[in-house]
Design an enzyme around this catalytic site. Structure first.
Site: not given
Ligand SMILES: C[S@@+](CC[C@H](N)C(=O)[O-])C[C@H]1O[C@@H](n2cnc3c(N)ncnc32)[C@H](O)[C@@H]1O
Length: 236
Positions: A120, A124
């Site tokens: 993943d 951000k």
């Protein structure tokens, strides 16, 4: 239409726990299907599991450990293996984080290849500490590799690729096996489920291959499983 998850295991259950591996050791976990000495391949975050299944099918004498934090994904793959006659003898599944398994269950110099496919990307900035590839984890992975063992990492995410490049090139016990930071294509490589999805959308992949540099007599960093580096937060 909602679908319920079946709960029965219609054949051999290939799941093991971190505690099993710690207490019994890797050889016992794969006995009697495989005999020592084991060659060990570990897929961290196997997702739907097509990749590790194919790896295991192509190398029946090699031990494969699939690690995935999603209980549902581990269970679904375990059921699939249990249903398929003759499959899974050289494959064990652990429901846990990659960091926990690597830290707690794998001895130093025990792994031939780690695969980390499409981890993943946590795009951000405030979530970057959740990324799996971190300096302390890269150092731990290197220690768990046997000398010459290989760490294979793939990402579809360009910014994460730059991060991975920085982390891996800064780890002194790993050496890049390519002449470039990463390749966009690796001929003959098995495609993961996630990779196929991204390619279908026209996205390109970044493939890293690093090897554990030889350990010399002055290397004092060897330690048993369970030492305190490599802790990272679970992503889910
Ligand atoms: C984007 S998917 C990629 C799956 C697979 N490797 C592929 O390429 O098709 C990432 C997977 O890693 C799992 N995952 C995320 N963080 C993890 C961690 N710290 N330890 C183990 N698995 C993790 C997720 O549950 C998910 O299944």
């Amino acid at each position: 239409m909602s679908r319920t998850l079946k709960t029965d295991m219609p054949g051999p259950d290939r799941r093991v726990s971190v505690e099993d591996v710690r207490a019994k050791g890797l050889e016992a976990i794969f006995a009697p299907d495989l005999e020592p000495p084991l060659r060990l391949v570990v897929d961290l975050g196997f997702g739907r599991g097509e990749f590790v299944r194919q790896l295991a099918a192509e190398a029946p004498e090699t031990a494969h450990l699939g690690v995935e934090l999603s209980k549902k994904r581990v269970f679904k793959l375990a059921r699939r293996l249990a249903r398929t006659e003759g499959e899974g003898g050289n494959l064990r599944l652990i429901e846990a984080t990659a960091e926990e398994v690597t830290r707690e269950a794998l001895p130093d110099a025990s792994v031939d290849t780690f695969w980390i496919n499409c981890p993943d990307p946590w795009p951000k900035r405030r979530h970057h500490p959740r990324r799996m590839i971190q300096p302390a984890f890269a150092a731990l992975l290197a220690r768990r590799l046997r000398p010459g063992g290989v760490l294979e990492v793939a990402t579809d995410h360009a910014a994460y690729a730059r991060w991975i490049d920085q982390v891996l090139r800064a780890e002194p016990s790993l050496a890049n096996r390519w002449d470039e930071p990463f390749l966009h294509e690796v001929p003959g490589r098995i495609q993961t489920g996630y990779e196929r999805d991204w390619r279908a959308m026209g996205r390109s992949l970044h493939f890293f291959r690093y090897a554990r540099v030889p350990v010399d007599a002055t290397d004092v960093r060897t330690a048993p499983a369970g030492d305190a580096v490599g802790t990272a937060p679970a992503s889910r």
